[in-house]
Design a protein around this motif. Structure first.
Motif, PDB file in Angstrom:
ATOM      1  N   LYS A 264       0.889  -1.175   0.180  1.00 34.91           N
ATOM      2  CA  LYS A 264       0.076  -0.083   0.055  1.00 34.91           C
ATOM      3  C   LYS A 264       0.773   1.316   0.233  1.00 34.91           C
ATOM      4  O   LYS A 264       0.450   2.207  -0.693  1.00 34.91           O
ATOM      5  N   LYS A 265       2.022   1.206   0.510  1.00 34.79           N
ATOM      6  CA  LYS A 265       2.983   2.414   0.762  1.00 34.79           C
ATOM      7  C   LYS A 265       3.521   2.563  -0.532  1.00 34.79           C
ATOM      8  O   LYS A 265       3.938   3.716  -0.810  1.00 34.79           O
ATOM      9  N   VAL A 266       4.025   1.537  -1.120  1.00 30.75           N
ATOM     10  CA  VAL A 266       5.074   1.492  -2.303  1.00 30.75           C
ATOM     11  C   VAL A 266       3.962   1.837  -3.637  1.00 30.75           C
ATOM     12  O   VAL A 266       4.585   2.772  -4.549  1.00 30.75           O
ATOM     13  N   VAL A 267       2.787   1.152  -3.651  1.00 27.53           N
ATOM     14  CA  VAL A 267       2.113   1.408  -4.957  1.00 27.53           C
ATOM     15  C   VAL A 267       0.864   2.168  -4.807  1.00 27.53           C
ATOM     16  O   VAL A 267       0.052   1.787  -3.819  1.00 27.53           O
ATOM     17  N   PRO A 268       0.817   3.355  -5.668  1.00 28.34           N
ATOM     18  CA  PRO A 268      -0.568   4.200  -5.574  1.00 28.34           C
ATOM     19  C   PRO A 268      -1.644   3.156  -6.008  1.00 28.34           C
ATOM     20  O   PRO A 268      -1.775   2.432  -6.686  1.00 28.34           O
ATOM     21  N   ASP A 269      -2.799   3.801  -5.331  1.00 26.11           N
ATOM     22  CA  ASP A 269      -4.130   2.878  -5.737  1.00 26.11           C
ATOM     23  C   ASP A 269      -4.944   3.752  -6.840  1.00 26.11           C
ATOM     24  O   ASP A 269      -4.862   4.788  -6.962  1.00 26.11           O
ATOM     25  N   VAL A 270      -4.929   2.884  -8.067  1.00 25.68           N
ATOM     26  CA  VAL A 270      -5.596   3.361  -9.377  1.00 25.68           C
ATOM     27  C   VAL A 270      -6.744   4.270  -9.002  1.00 25.68           C
ATOM     28  O   VAL A 270      -6.977   5.076  -9.635  1.00 25.68           O
ATOM     29  N   GLY A 271      -7.677   3.405  -8.257  1.00 26.63           N
ATOM     30  CA  GLY A 271      -8.947   4.202  -8.245  1.00 26.63           C
ATOM     31  C   GLY A 271      -8.845   5.554  -7.375  1.00 26.63           C
ATOM     32  O   GLY A 271      -9.325   6.450  -7.709  1.00 26.63           O
ATOM     33  N   GLU A 272      -8.093   5.408  -6.474  1.00 31.38           N
ATOM     34  CA  GLU A 272      -7.576   6.708  -5.627  1.00 31.38           C
ATOM     35  C   GLU A 272      -7.000   7.934  -6.563  1.00 31.38           C
ATOM     36  O   GLU A 272      -7.390   9.034  -6.415  1.00 31.38           O
ATOM     37  N   GLU A 273      -6.144   7.380  -7.551  1.00 31.32           N
ATOM     38  CA  GLU A 273      -5.245   8.440  -8.333  1.00 31.32           C
ATOM     39  C   GLU A 273      -6.545   9.022  -9.428  1.00 31.32           C
ATOM     40  O   GLU A 273      -6.572  10.188  -9.555  1.00 31.32           O
ATOM     41  N   TYR A 274      -7.463   7.831  -9.813  1.00 33.52           N
ATOM     42  CA  TYR A 274      -8.476   8.529 -10.870  1.00 33.52           C
ATOM     43  C   TYR A 274      -9.195   9.702 -10.347  1.00 33.52           C
ATOM     44  O   TYR A 274      -9.542  10.628 -10.666  1.00 33.52           O
ATOM     45  N   GLU A 275      -9.780   9.433  -8.736  1.00 35.02           N
ATOM     46  CA  GLU A 275     -10.540  10.101  -8.164  1.00 35.02           C
ATOM     47  C   GLU A 275      -9.877  11.569  -7.858  1.00 35.02           C
ATOM     48  O   GLU A 275     -10.276  12.399  -7.895  1.00 35.02           O
ATOM     49  N   ARG A 276      -8.493  11.531  -7.463  1.00 35.43           N
ATOM     50  CA  ARG A 276      -7.724  12.655  -7.403  1.00 35.43           C
ATOM     51  C   ARG A 276      -7.668  13.442  -8.595  1.00 35.43           C
ATOM     52  O   ARG A 276      -7.789  14.633  -8.353  1.00 35.43           O
TER      53      ARG A 276
END
Length: 405
Positions: A264-276
């Protein structure tokens, strides 16, 4: 002492073995620490055979002891345990083999291990290996992640599954190694160095699930700590939940509580990044709309000003004032010119009235001598002197009468 030998005068193997045994016999008993990798207790045999291995290096040595020596610690010692042995080095000449003859064996307790780790921790910290300014930042989106973990372990599964769930395109370079036991340290160190040498690896995760203090000792080994400190690639320590953190946690660039936490700390969440990204896009749109609205209102207010709405209004308001000033200037200039003309006329009249020509017009004449000098006194002329007489309409010559000279 050095031996004098030559190709034509070599020593026999037996002699060499005997000399080595003599040198080793002069070495007294020593305390040796290691990890038991092999244990042989044959029923009825009076001797127990052990193999001690250095956990940090690929070095082992055989140990023998009498059964009564081993029986004192037989209940608390088994393969994989750390022990401290008081033994005398022995050389078995027929086979050319070195071994240790143990007279005392002591298990290394957890408290002693923790005390040694604390001492090692202070020593490494004093060297600056745990300093915050040595920590390297992790890349936002690593393209290739190096993973050091046990083969088919839960730690490997947790990292791979969670990382790919968060960002499906992420790739891994996995090195499966022992994560406990005597072979763990050299193989983990080798795996870390191999991954650090790969140009495409953006971050390295060293993962292991939970375990006892003894199980996690390889991750507090000084050799591993120094190897991680020398890495140019950011290293993440993910060694599971333990109240006493291994030293790897302190030297690593980032500590994760579990392998899952590391993913979780090394790889960003694609869903969270899309939302951001969506939020940032909406925020940018709102900012642009607000800016355009604000500028439109400002433009409307500017256009509503009298100077912009009717640009000639100020000119028209000033036209009468300019005309009045122009008329006033003309009158003033005319008065000045009239006054100057009147003064010039008067001055001209006075000049004309006072000029010699006016005097001559009244019948007067001016007598001048030959040099042009005007005669003002009769004493200035002589008899028969020719003078020039100037009158209003011209001039003529006259001669001085002798009687009046």
């Amino acid at each position: 002492m050095a031996l004098n030998t030559a190709p034509d005068a070599p020593l026999p193997v037996g002699e060499v073995s005997r000399l080595i045994g003599g040198w080793i016999d002069r070495l007294g008993a020593v305390w040796v620490e290691g990890q038991i990798t092999q244990l042989s207790r044959r029923p009825g045999a009076g001797v127990v055979f052990l193999t001690l291995r250095d956990p940090s290096y690929d070095i082992s040595v055989s140990v023998t002891c009498f059964r009564q020596v081993f029986d004192e610690i037989a209940d608390v010692v088994s393969e994989g345990a750390r022990v401290v042995v008081l033994a005398k080095p022995e050389w078995y000449a027929p086979r050319g083999q070195l071994s240790l003859r143990a007279t005392e064996i002591r298990p290394v307790g957890v408290g002693e291990l923790l005390a040694r780790l604390e001492q090692l921790k202070k020593s490494l910290a004093a060297e600056g290996l745990f300093a915050a300014d040595r920590k390297k930042p992790l890349p936002f989106l690593p393209q290739l992640i190096g993973l050091v973990c046990g083969r088919a372990s839960a730690a490997e599964r947790d990292v791979l599954e969670n990382a790919r769930h968060r960002w499906p395109a992420v790739r891994f370079e996995v090195r499966n190694v022992p994560v406990q036991g005597v072979h763990a340290v050299p193989q983990v160190v080798q795996a870390v160095k191999e991954l650090d040498a790969l140009d495409g690896v953006d971050v390295i995760i060293v993962a292991r699930g939970g375990g006892s203090v003894e199980d996690l000792l390889p991750f507090s080994d000084e050799q591993l700590v120094r190897a991680v400190s020398e890495c140019r690639t950011p290293v993440v320590s993910a060694i599971g939940h333990e109240p006493d953190n291994p030293l790897l946690d302190y030297v690593a660039d980032l500590r994760a509580s579990t392998p899952t936490d590391a993913a979780k700390k090394v790889v960003p969440d694609v869903g969270e990044e899309y939302e951001r990204v969506r939020q940032l896009r909406d925020r940018a749109r709102r900012c642009v709309v607000a800016f355009v609205d604000r500028e439109e209102r400002g433009l409307a207010q500017a256009l509503a000003r009298p100077s912009i709405e009717d640009p000639h209004r100020m000119i028209d308001e000033r036209a009468d004032h300019v005309a009045a000033l122009l008329d006033r200037g003309r009158r003033t200039l005319g008065h000045l010119l009239d006054r100057a003309d009147s003064e010039l006329t008067h001055t001209h009249a006075r000049v004309v009235a006072l000029s010699p020509a006016a005097t001559l017009k009244r019948g007067y004449a001016v007598l001048q001598k030959a040099d042009g000098h005007a005669v003002r006194d009769p004493e200035e002329v002589t008899a028969d002197e020719v003078l020039r007489a100037r009158v209003a309409e011209g001039e003529f010559t006259v001669r001085v009468d002798t009687a009046h000279a």
